[in-house]
Design an enzyme around this catalytic site. Structure first.
Site, PDB file in Angstrom:
ATOM      1  CD  GLU B  60      -1.953  -2.308   1.280  1.00 48.54           C
ATOM      2  OE1 GLU B  60      -0.840  -2.667   1.725  1.00 48.54           O
ATOM      3  OE2 GLU B  60      -2.867  -3.119   1.046  1.00 48.54           O
ATOM      4  CG  HIS B 129      -9.884  -7.305   7.884  1.00 45.60           C
ATOM      5  ND1 HIS B 129      -8.751  -7.697   8.530  1.00 45.60           N
ATOM      6  CD2 HIS B 129      -9.622  -7.454   6.569  1.00 45.60           C
ATOM      7  CE1 HIS B 129      -7.842  -8.074   7.658  1.00 45.60           C
ATOM      8  NE2 HIS B 129      -8.335  -7.934   6.452  1.00 45.60           N
TER       9      HIS B 129
END
Lengths: 353, 326
Positions: B60, B129
């Site tokens: 990322e 998450h």
């Protein structure tokens, strides 16, 4: 490609002197193949950086320059040699140690000094300071002050060039300690995977702030990190401006013709502390060690090589040095006379309309 | 007007903007051959090719930074993060890079980039998450933060975000991707920074964004049965915030409840309370109340997870309190 010695021992002076002599003759050999005006230009740029940085240190002591200020003295051959091979449309990204590359790229010394002094006529309107020099027209895409964070940016600019089918290359300068951070690895992988025309130039000045690189990196030859990404790599004597120029030249050709990246390790040395807040020696290195490296000074070496082959004379050097000192003085005058940013500048340039 | 899913509306926005401007490209994990982890980029690789739709490594920081650099050099990247949970890995590039480049370069380098993907809580995905991180991004000058709650808003706001010359953090809702709604065809643009009154009312202002808009709407329906007429406002863009619309509503209702999924401390709601009390203090008949996610990492267990996020019942309870109708 000749690789510089990374040994930090100062024990055997004779041997070092021997190595010095052969390095100097290699430099002279390279110089013979080049045009006198180019050689003089390289010398002038290195001298300009040296004198500019000396003046910056003075202004820092006077309190005219604030914050963090990382000087380039000792490393001039890397920036000057590398940038000398670029075309006007190419991009440059730097870390926070960015004065030298900015001057090598042709940034106006007045605009640079004004930036260091936080004035509106600075290259970043006084909002960036020493660590954030920008000049879009010169393709100078910034000093960036988070270690490693500008490597992905450089890969991105190279990506844009390839995407737009423009023949530009991107040079990205960073220090040795950067080879251990994740963004270095993510960038090298992406650059090779996507065949990006970018040259990563690791300026190995032996220390990440005050810690020797051998205490933080698991390998000695930092350029070999490229092997993990199947990337072309080279080590070069970073105290030899022409050796740097040749190595970067090869990499630039590879980037331009084949759109492939390269990692270059330029072995160099900084004479000053990591920043102006740090001592030059005493904690992590001895005075003797520093003096030993100063004897390999990239500017002195270049001058003696050029004198040796008759391109310049002692008088020329003195005259040039005086002229450059005057340019630096004028840069200080320009910075002094430039306006402080007014309160209206505080909220400007946060968003584009 | 065509009816389509929220994910299809986003897909249409990207497709139209990529057709309109060839400097727009999409990169992220699984956006190409896999058609997107949530199928938002379905068909874009086939239509635009690997030059403009790029599958990235799981890195990322690297690919977001690459997008920032590409934006500096003239492109208009759309970065898809598989979920905003992973955007934390790229935070340095967004906060220290994209958001500040214009300012620290003295106005030379704008970053026209969209960082998009799903955020907010989802079903039993546990602590790492399933969380709402918009407050982090809202804190940063230089960023815009957009969170659409309906398919039509998703399309209109994403098109505006892609055309914006600033870095836009565009947080979609993982659980709304399948939601269907009317979506105008073609040039459907919704300007950033403009709130939408999702339900007009007179008794209380309920401010909610993203998935919480639907929680608020359900609560409003229950309240209607009790004779309470709630006005539900979706800011849609959290930064810049359409304070004017919120203040106007408060002047009419004199009472407000703010609903968000994120954590309460330094949350988006805290900021809205501050703006409202400063600009409409004299119109307030009661303290502004907040309904937020619980101040805990998201638990896995269904029964605990249910307690961790606002639901219509908790919103109804807050409205009753703000109206002194316990």
């Amino acid at each position: 490609m000749k690789s510089g010695s990374t040994a930090r021992s100062v024990a055997n002076v004779t041997e070092t002197n021997g190595a010095e002599t052969s390095a100097s003759s290699a430099l002279a050999e390279r110089a013979r193949r080049l045009d006198a005006s180019l050689l003089k230009d390289l010398l002038e740029k290195m001298l300009l950086i040296r004198r500019f940085e000396e003046k910056a240190a003075e202004l820092y002591a006077l309190g005219k320059i604030g914050g963090f200020c990382h000087l380039y003295i000792g490393q001039e051959a890397v920036g000057v040699g590398a940038i000398s091979f670029l075309g006007p449309d190419d991009y440059i990204f730097c870390s926070y140690r960015d004065h030298g590359q900015a001057l090598a790229r042709g940034m106006d010394p007045g605009a640079l000094m004004a930036e260091l002094c936080g004035k509106t006529a600075g290259c970043s309107k006084g909002k960036g300071g020493s660590m954030h020099l920008f000049d879009k027209r010169l393709g100078f895409y910034g000093g960036h002050a988070i270690v490693g964070a500008h490597l992905p940016l450089a890969a991105g600019a190279a990506f844009a060039s390839r995407y737009l089918r423009e023949p530009r290359v991107t040079l990205c300068f960073f220090g040795d300690a950067t080879v251990n951070i994740g963004s270095f690895h993510e960038s090298l992988n992406l650059a090779q995977l996507w065949k990006l025309p970018v040259i990563f130039i690791c300026e190995n000045n032996e220390f990440g702030m005050g810690t020797p690189i051998e205490k933080t990196a698991s390998i000695v030859h930092l350029h070999e990190r490229a092997c993990a990404y199947n990337m072309a790599h080279a080590a070069v004597d970073g105290m030899d401006v022409l050796a740097v120029r040749d190595a970067v030249g090869e990499a630039v050709e590879r980037a331009r013709k084949d759109s492939l990246p390269t990692l270059i390790e330029a072995r160099t040395y900084r004479y000053m502390g990591h920043s102006m807040s740090d001592p030059t020696h005493g904690i992590y290195r001895t005075k003797a060690e520093l003096e030993e490296h100063r004897r390999k000074d990239p500017i002195k070496r270049f001058i003696s090589a050029l004198e040796g082959i008759g391109v310049i004379t002692q008088e020329y050097v003195e005259e040039t040095d005086n002229r450059i000192r005057e340019i630096v003085e004028q840069a200080v005058v320009f910075a002094d006379q430039s306006r402080e940013p007014g309160p209206e500048e505080l909220l400007a340039d946060v968003y584009l309309p | 007007m065509p009816v389509m899913q929220y994910r299809e509306a986003l897909n249409q926005a990207m497709r139209e903007e990529m057709l309109r401007d060839d400097r727009v490209f999409l990169l992220g994990e699984e956006v190409g051959a896999y058609n997107g982890a949530y199928k938002v980029s379905r068909g874009l690789l086939d239509e635009f090719g690997p030059h403009r739709v790029l599958d990235t490594p799981i890195a990322e920081l690297g690919f977001t930074g690459l997008a920032v650099g590409a934006a500096m050099a003239g492109l208009r990247p759309i970065v898809e993060v598989m979920t905003f949970n992973f955007s934390i890995l790229a935070l340095d590039q967004v906060v220290n890079g994209a958001a500040k480049m214009l300012y620290m370069s003295g106005g030379q380098f704008g970053i026209p980039m969209v960082l998009r993907g799903p955020g907010g809580s989802a079903h039993q995905l546990a602590a790492q998450h399933s969380q709402a991180l918009e407050a982090w991004y809202c804190h940063v000058p230089g960023l815009k933060v957009v969170m659409p709650a309906t398919p039509a808003d998703a399309k209109g706001l994403l098109k505006s975000a892609i055309r914006d010359d600033n870095p836009v953090v565009f947080i979609e809702s993982e659980v709304l991707y399948g939601m269907k709604g009317d979506v105008p065809e073609g040039e459907h643009m919704i300007p950033l920074g403009v709130a939408d009154i999702k339900r007009p009312g007179n008794d209380v202002t309920v401010i909610a964004h993203s998935k919480m808009v639907h929680v608020a709407m359900e609560a409003a329906k229950e309240l209607e049965a009790e004779g309470i007429d709630a006005e539900v406002i979706d800011p849609r863009t959290l930064r810049p915030l359409d304070t004017g619309t919120l203040v106007e509503s408060l002047k009419k209702t004199n009472r407000a409840v703010i609903v968000e999924e994120g954590w309460p401390f330094c949350g988006v709601g805290a900021q809205i309370v501050d703006l409202l009390q400063a600009q409409a203090f004299d119109y307030l008949d009661a303290p502004i109340l907040r309904v937020s996610g619980a101040d805990v990492p998201t638990p896995y267990s269904k029964s605990l997870e249910h307690l961790a996020f606002p639901d219509p019942r908790s919103v109804v309870a807050a409205v009753r309190r703000v109206l002194n109708r316990q």
